[in-house]
Design an enzyme around this catalytic site. Structure first.
Site, short mmCIF file in Angstrom:
data_model
loop_
_atom_site.label_atom_id
_atom_site.label_comp_id
_atom_site.label_asym_id
_atom_site.label_seq_id
_atom_site.Cartn_x
_atom_site.Cartn_y
_atom_site.Cartn_z
N HIS A 1 0.82 -1.21 0.00
CA HIS A 1 0.00 0.00 0.00
C HIS A 1 0.85 1.26 0.00
O HIS A 1 0.53 2.25 -0.66
CB HIS A 1 -0.93 0.00 1.21
CG HIS A 1 -2.15 -0.86 1.03
ND1 HIS A 1 -2.49 -1.84 1.91
CD2 HIS A 1 -3.08 -0.89 0.05
CE1 HIS A 1 -3.60 -2.43 1.49
NE2 HIS A 1 -3.97 -1.88 0.37
N CYS B 1 -4.84 -4.20 -14.27
CA CYS B 1 -4.69 -3.00 -13.44
C CYS B 1 -3.63 -3.20 -12.36
O CYS B 1 -3.65 -2.53 -11.34
CB CYS B 1 -6.02 -2.62 -12.79
SG CYS B 1 -6.75 -3.90 -11.75
#
Length: 745
Positions: free
Chosen positions: A384, A694
């Site tokens: 992240h 993606c």
């Protein structure tokens, strides 16, 4: 002159106590015979006596002590503002005012001047305070000079300055002088380092140059030219031309004026070889005079080169690299270190600091968006921290293993997100990142393969929507949710009866994105927090189990089936947004089996969203089982498959995508991963579904996009900063396929 004002020629490097570091250095340069624009210093005594004259000195001292005590707390900004208000209240005493007026008149009536703070601890060998106190250029008239003088005094108590003092253990009451210097109507200007701060090489001189006033270099507003010279000579070794969108010049009124530059003008080289050598020669003279490496500011006007400031380089070390890790987000930035162990400590974090943490999760985003750079102990290229840093354009190094122990609060460091290094000191002054993505200069080539963009931060919607993209292929819900709910676990909000509030907050954030991109599609990936990330949110420990391996645990589609309430509210928010902007669509993440997808789609169909016409249903292919189940997905009414190559790679290769220990094993170009991607694309195409990818690979390796085109993929979705490169690769690949097809006919 008097004890309140001193001409440069009356000062030397030993006069820091009365003239501050900047003023003393300018006096020293003047006395050494170097070309310095004329000026004077408003002394420290002028500041102190103005406080005494107003009867506020003791009150300012006490308020400063309170601010220092609050340096690591959220109350710092308010405490500093109280000190600044007292300084403004005191103003400039009558005696000081008279002597400043006299000194200013001696420079010339209504002479444009620079008014620069010169703190007594500034520009020293150990503490630079660079850029922390106020500086004003093109100041005209005595009244404006006096007003800026007060602003400089007050800047002594800015939150950054006080925090810096606290981190350095500088508890004594600060004092400040102010430099008033004749403005050079700069045609070109910049900085020069007499040792290469990036390599610690003392045989090199590095010159940065820009058009107009040098404040654009010091503030990081433009990307300057960089000239590297051998000190022996000097001799020019290397030139890198920057990109400058504007310059600051003296306008018709005498004040600063911003002048936009055309792409052609901004790409011109600022200095000739001879001019770069001349600047380097002056910087070397300053070094010889002081006997140590110098950081100087220079300006060229009417064919003459001036030195307008000098300070020792405070960051040269025996070994510049403090920590190494993975180059997760490109660019370089300089700032003070702030080590945090929990996002709830965000109140301690000052804008522009370097965030250092063990690891981050979506609840860290509010702090990350204020950081100059990010460094983590753990994580890989697809963690992240890396993903969000790339979207926020924040330089980032992950997987350092020991960043939180090797880097200390208050350390001045430069984070190079392109090389994966954290270096001691200020290597680019000031902090800056890679240029923002822009559509300028990109040919609007028509492509058969659509190019979508990945997005997580609503504030960037308008900027990113201006890029040549076909829409949003991956809208990450978890970051939007974290921001919308202020870091609170959604079930805690729902337990308090906040269903309507949840829908309203999410709808507001989503509308900003869908409106910016309309009528282009925006594909919303439903929340895919892992349990450890959910637990990190406020109140999360009440609702989340502890899992040994949350990466392949209770997440994605299976969670929606077992806990339909929260998923249902997401669907309600999407339905509300689609009533105004029907370009919003749904994507379901981490689907492992056909039965869980079937149950999840039943929840969608039973919601207000399911009754709306034109909704596209996408499924993420992140688990290898997707290659088997795709024909069944098509029969369930799925419109498109988006390959999440980050998770797919970790599950094909059996490597934790967040592991810094196994980072070299994580390779989206591994033949096994490419084979799996091709199987999924082929199966989806045969089933009549559109396909996309993606994951991170096309963003960090644009050549990866060419492989996808050859596989027959319908679209790719990439980070905003990769759009230009990926479009180019796709265009090249498509032209190659057409040529090959023509030859085979």
């Amino acid at each position: 002159m008097s004890h309140y004002t001193k001409a440069f020629a009356a000062l030397g490097k030993e006069d820091t106590a009365i003239a501050g570091g900047k003023g003393a250095n300018l006096g020293e340069l003047t006395r050494a015979g170097l070309p310095v624009p004329e000026g004077f210093v408003v002394t420290v005594r002028a500041y102190l006596d103005s406080l005494e004259s107003a009867g506020l000195h003791e009150e300012v001292r006490a308020a400063f002590d309170q601010a220092m005590a609050a340096a690591s707390s959220p109350e710092l900004a308010a405490a500093c503002e109280r000190v600044r208000a007292l300084v403004h209240k005191a103003g400039v005493s009558q005696q000081v005012r008279e002597q400043v007026e006299r000194a200013y008149r001696e420079l010339g009536a209504d002479q444009p001047v620079a008014v620069r703070s010169s703190a007594t601890s500034e520009d020293g060998a150990d503490t630079s305070f660079a850029g922390m106190n106020a500086t004003y250029t093109n100041v005209i008239g005595v009244q404006e000079v006096l007003a800026r003088l007060t602003e400089c005094w007050a800047s002594l108590f800015g939150a950054r300055v006080v925090a810096y003092r606290a981190n350095r253990g500088m508890a004594e009451e600060p004092a400040i002088a102010v430099v008033v210097q004749r403005m050079v109507d700069s045609e070109r200007s910049g900085v020069a380092f007499t040792a290469d701060p990036s390599t610690q090489d003392r045989n090199r001189i590095v010159v940065e140059a820009a058009f107009g006033l040098g404040e654009v270099v010091v503030s990081g507003a433009v990307e300057p030219d960089t000239y590297v010279l051998d000190k022996n000579g000097p001799r020019l070794l290397d030139t890198r031309t920057g990109r400058q969108r504007f310059k600051i010049v003296r306008g018709p009124s005498g004040h600063d004026l911003r002048v936009d530059l055309s792409p052609e003008e901004g790409a011109e080289q600022v200095l000739t070889e001879d001019e770069a050598i001349a600047v380097a020669r002056l910087a070397a003279e300053a070094e010889r005079h002081y006997g140590c490496p110098q950081d100087v500011e220079w300006a060229i006007a009417e064919g003459r080169t001036w030195l307008v400031q000098a300070r020792p380089i405070t960051t040269l070390t025996d070994g510049g690299v403090l920590a190494r890790g993975l180059a997760a987000s490109p660019g370089t930035a300089t700032g003070r270190v702030r080590v945090l162990s929990d996002p709830c400590q965000g109140g301690q974090f000052l804008d522009g600091e370097v965030l250092v943490a063990r690891m981050t999760s979506p609840d860290w985003v509010p702090v990350m968006r204020r950081a100059a750079a990010l460094v983590t102990d753990g994580g890989g290229m697809t963690c992240h921290a890396a993903i969000v840093a790339r979207e926020l354009r924040v330089p980032c190094v992950v997987g350092t293993r020991e960043g939180t122990t090797r880097l200390r609060d208050g350390d001045l460091v430069t984070v190079n997100g392109s090389t994966g290094e954290v270096l001691a000191g200020r290597l680019d002054r000031p902090a800056r990142t890679e240029p923002r993505p822009t559509a300028a200069g990109w040919a609007p080539e028509s492509l058969g393969t659509k190019v979508y963009v990945n997005l997580a931060v609503p504030e960037r919607a308008e900027e990113v929507a201006a890029l040549p993209v076909d829409g949003v292929g991956l809208l990450r819900a978890e970051f939007i949710l974290t921001q919308a709910l202020g870091g609170e676990h959604p079930r805690q909000l729902l337990a308090a009866g906040g269903d309507a509030e949840f829908v309203a907050r999410m709808s507001e954030a989503l509308l900003r994105i869908t409106t910016a991109f309309a009528p282009r599609p925006v594909v919303y990936r439903a929340t895919d927090f892992r349990t450890n990330e959910f637990r990190a949110l406020a109140g999360g420990e009440r609702f989340e189990p502890v899992e040994a391996n949350p990466m392949i645990g209770y997440r994605g589609c299976y969670r929606y089936v077992r806990e339909p309430q929260l998923f249902g509210l997401e669907l309600d928010a999407l339905a509300a947004v689609r009533e105004q902007t029907p370009n919003l669509h749904l994507m379901l993440p981490f689907v492992r089996t056909c039965w869980e997808l079937r149950e999840c789609l039943r929840v969608v169909d039973a919601s207000p969203l399911g009754a709306q016409r034109g909704l596209h249903r996408w499924v993420m292919a992140e688990v290898p089982s997707a290659a088997y189940w795709i024909p069944e997905y098509a029969r369930l009414g799925v419109d498109g498959i988006s390959i999440g190559s980050n998770d797919l790679t970790q599950l094909v290769l059996g490597v934790d995508r967040d592991s810094q220990l196994c980072a070299e094993l994580f390779d989206e170009s591994d033949p096994a991963v490419l084979d799996m991607i091709e199987r999924i694309v082929r199966a989806a195409t045969e089933a009549g579904m559109t396909t996309s990818l993606c994951g991170q690979a096309p963003s960090t390796r644009p050549g990866f996009a060419e492989r996808l085109v050859r596989m027959g993929i319908t679209s790719v979705s990439v980070n905003p900063d990769a759009v230009g490169a990926v479009r180019s690769e796709i265009g090249s690949a498509e032209r190659g396929l057409l040529l090959r097809s023509a030859r085979e006919r």
